[in-house]
Design a protein around this motif. Structure first.
Motif, PDB file in Angstrom:
ATOM      1  N   CYS A  33       0.843  -1.207   0.000  1.00  0.00           N
ATOM      2  CA  CYS A  33       0.000   0.000   0.000  1.00  0.00           C
ATOM      3  C   CYS A  33       0.876   1.255   0.000  1.00  0.00           C
ATOM      4  O   CYS A  33       0.617   2.212  -0.749  1.00  0.00           O
ATOM      5  N   TYR A  36       2.350   1.788  -3.385  1.00  0.00           N
ATOM      6  CA  TYR A  36       1.366   2.337  -4.323  1.00  0.00           C
ATOM      7  C   TYR A  36       1.212   3.843  -4.139  1.00  0.00           C
ATOM      8  O   TYR A  36       1.261   4.612  -5.101  1.00  0.00           O
ATOM      9  N   LYS A  54      -0.902  -1.624  -8.366  1.00  0.00           N
ATOM     10  CA  LYS A  54      -2.249  -1.407  -7.840  1.00  0.00           C
ATOM     11  C   LYS A  54      -2.833  -2.687  -7.251  1.00  0.00           C
ATOM     12  O   LYS A  54      -3.551  -2.653  -6.246  1.00  0.00           O
ATOM     13  N   PRO A  57      -1.428  -5.004  -3.139  1.00  0.00           N
ATOM     14  CA  PRO A  57      -1.992  -5.058  -1.786  1.00  0.00           C
ATOM     15  C   PRO A  57      -3.115  -6.082  -1.650  1.00  0.00           C
ATOM     16  O   PRO A  57      -3.188  -6.813  -0.652  1.00  0.00           O
ATOM     17  N   THR A 205      -7.791   4.851  -0.677  1.00  0.00           N
ATOM     18  CA  THR A 205      -7.628   4.612   0.764  1.00  0.00           C
ATOM     19  C   THR A 205      -8.828   3.865   1.324  1.00  0.00           C
ATOM     20  O   THR A 205      -8.672   2.911   2.102  1.00  0.00           O
ATOM     21  N   TYR A 208      -8.712   0.079  -0.153  1.00  0.00           N
ATOM     22  CA  TYR A 208      -7.772  -0.827   0.509  1.00  0.00           C
ATOM     23  C   TYR A 208      -8.200  -1.106   1.952  1.00  0.00           C
ATOM     24  O   TYR A 208      -8.082  -2.240   2.438  1.00  0.00           O
TER      25      TYR A 208
END
Length: 227
Positions: A33, A36, A54, A57, A205, A208
Motif C-alpha cells: 500500500c 502504491y 495497484k 496489496p 484509501t 484498501y
C-alpha cells in the motif's frame, strides 16, 4: 525502571503479543500500500507495471488469509473475491476495459455476498440500504451513456446486497462493506458526474481499508447465528 528494578518500555507495543503474528502477516499488505501511494503512478499512463502495483496489496491479502482459522469455505470465498477484485483493479487501469472491471467487481461482491450468508436475515437493514443506493444510482444514470446503464444498475443491485449482508454480519465485515460502498460511490461520481478534488486518494484509501477489514473478518470468532 519498574518496581523490581527492571526496565519497562514507556510506550506499550502497538500490537499486543497475541496479535503479533497477525501484525506480521499484514506487513506485506501495508508495505505494498505504501509503495502504491508513494509511486502514485499517473492514471493517464496505463501499463502493466501500474496494474501490478495497484493489485499487489489485494494479492497480499489473499496470502494473508491462509493463516485464518475460520471455516475453510468462508476463507476460500474471501480469497476468490479478492482475486476477482485484483482482476477488476487491473482492468480499471485501462479506460477501454472499464466494463470488464465492473464485471470482475460484480463477481467479487457476489462472492462476498455468498460468504456473508443470509443469517441473521435482518430485512430492516435492506429497507435502509436499497432505497439509498437506488436513489444514488438513479441520479448517476442521468450522466451515463445509455449503453452503460444495464451494467451500472446490475452492479448497484449486487453492491446493495453485499452491503446489506455485510452490515447484518457485523464485526469488521460491516465496516468493510460500508467503506467499499463509499469508495465505489466516490469513484462513480468522479468518473461520470462531476470531478471531485482528491478523489483518487479517497477512492483508494477507502478501497484498501475495505478489503483489509473484510479479510480481517476471517480472524474473528463467529457469533451464533439466529433466525
Amino acid at each position: 525502571p519498574g518496581a523490581g528494578g527492571r526496565w519497562k518500555p514507556s510506550h506499550p507495543s502497538p500490537c499486543p503479543p497475541k496479535q503479533l503474528p497477525l501484525c506480521r502477516g499484514l506487513s506485506p499488505f501495508l508495505l505494498t500500500c505504501a509503495v502504491y501511494f508513494l509511486l502514485w503512478i499517473p492514471q493517464d499512463q496505463p501499463s502493466w507495471i501500474s496494474a501490478l502495483v495497484k493489485c499487489l496489496p489485494v494479492l497480499c491479502l489473499v496470502a494473508f488469509l491462509q493463516a485464518a482459522r475460520s471455516s475453510r469455505g468462508y476463507r476460500a470465498l474471501l480469497q476468490a473475491a479478492l482475486l476477482c477484485s485484483a482482476v477488476g483493479d487491473a482492468c480499471l487501469v485501462w479506460p477501454e476495459a472499464f466494463l470488464c472491471g465492473v464485471a470482475a467487481f460484480t463477481g467479487a461482491h457476489l462472492l462476498y455476498l455468498w460468504a456473508f450468508g443470509l443469517r441473521p436475515l435482518r430485512p430492516g437493514l435492506l429497507l435502509l440500504v436499497a432505497p439509498a443506493l437506488l436513489l444514488y444510482t438513479g441520479v448517476l444514470l442521468l450522466h451515463l451513456p445509455p449503453d452503460m446503464a444495464p451494467a451500472l444498475v446490475t452492479y448497484s443491485l449486487v453492491l446493495a446486497s453485499m452491503l446489506w449482508r455485510g452490515l447484518a454480519r457485523g464485526g469488521s465485515a460491516r465496516w468493510g462493506a460500508l467503506l467499499f460502498t463509499l469508495s465505489d460511490s466516490v469513484l462513480a461520481w468522479d468518473a461520470f458526474a462531476q470531478s471531485l478534488p482528491h478523489a483518487r486518494l479517497m477512492v483508494m484509501t477507502t478501497y484498501y481499508a475495505a478489503q483489509l477489514l473484510i479479510a480481517l473478518s476471517a480472524f474473528e470468532i463467529p457469533r451464533p447465528k439466529s433466525h
